[in-house]
Design an enzyme around this catalytic site. Sequence first.
Site, mmCIF file in Angstrom:
data_model
loop_
_atom_site.group_PDB
_atom_site.id
_atom_site.type_symbol
_atom_site.label_atom_id
_atom_site.label_comp_id
_atom_site.label_asym_id
_atom_site.label_seq_id
_atom_site.Cartn_x
_atom_site.Cartn_y
_atom_site.Cartn_z
ATOM 1 N N ILE A 66 0.896 -1.157 0.000
ATOM 2 C CA ILE A 66 0.000 0.000 0.000
ATOM 3 C C ILE A 66 0.936 1.209 0.000
ATOM 4 O O ILE A 66 1.919 1.245 0.748
ATOM 5 C CB ILE A 66 -0.944 -0.021 1.229
ATOM 6 C CG1 ILE A 66 -1.833 1.233 1.299
ATOM 7 C CG2 ILE A 66 -0.201 -0.177 2.541
ATOM 8 C CD1 ILE A 66 -2.902 1.162 2.431
ATOM 9 N N SER A 67 0.671 2.183 -0.864
ATOM 10 C CA SER A 67 1.602 3.302 -1.023
ATOM 11 C C SER A 67 1.671 4.165 0.236
ATOM 12 O O SER A 67 0.733 4.215 1.026
ATOM 13 C CB SER A 67 1.181 4.175 -2.209
ATOM 14 O OG SER A 67 1.011 3.397 -3.362
ATOM 15 N N GLN A 68 2.783 4.875 0.349
ATOM 16 C CA GLN A 68 2.984 5.845 1.432
ATOM 17 C C GLN A 68 1.859 6.906 1.370
ATOM 18 O O GLN A 68 1.494 7.355 0.277
ATOM 19 C CB GLN A 68 4.339 6.499 1.178
ATOM 20 C CG GLN A 68 4.745 7.579 2.122
ATOM 21 C CD GLN A 68 5.914 8.394 1.544
ATOM 22 O OE1 GLN A 68 6.136 8.407 0.332
ATOM 23 N NE2 GLN A 68 6.654 9.036 2.411
#
Length: 216
Positions: A66-68
């Site tokens: 899951i992206s930052q």
Amino acid sequence: MGNRKTQKWCLQASNMVEEQIIGRDVKDARVLAAMTSVPRHLFVPEEYEGSAYIDRPLPIGQRQTISQPYMVAKMTELLSAEPGMKVLEIGTGSGYQSAILAAIGLRVWSVERVESLARQAQERLRSLNFNVSVVYGDGRNGYPNEAPYDRIIVTAASSRVEPPWDQQLLLNGRLVVPLSVMTGGQRLLMRENLERGFRNTWHDYCRFVPLLIGVD
Ligand code: SAH
């Protein structure tokens, strides 16, 4: 007790927005509201729930992440989308980016090449009442069935702008994609489909998992 838990994540989400997102100059009010209201801890595996709001990407299984939070906010701001617009996401992953797009009032289609991730994300988004259609497939082809789109966002690193993305973008549409660059690493590209042709502008350096060929 449930109430205390809600208070806890709401506080964590507003701190995340304050420190990581406003703190790095993302200003779009709709983006900030969405990032404050979407429960990010429900998009990560249980063992990472306590770390859901930290300044990092997190593992979601199948070697994906899951992206930052900042990257999600920055890319969403670069899209500069209006409620009601049609948006295509490539790389559903956990479904968090899709949820943010839906929370700002967009109609979202999202393509994922790993079947189990696509299924989990669709169930999660449905149970939280986000208006997102997850499609299992290779997003390098875009998603012709629902084209054209006002906006396209790619959340895996690509070596080039795939021709179907340009073709499925409306006039005055925008594409945001992390592209591998010659100097090494990746950089966010914002590409506008203008009457006189495509116009590229370059933004943050970044680090995404690679866009892969075919489906799993
Ligand atoms: N947007 C996601 C994070 C994406 S990680 C989130 O908010 O959680 C990148 C995702 O892109 C991974 O789930 C990976 O499986 C997917 N992906 C990689 N190549 C792809 C392709 N060709 N088509 C569709 N999805 C792809």
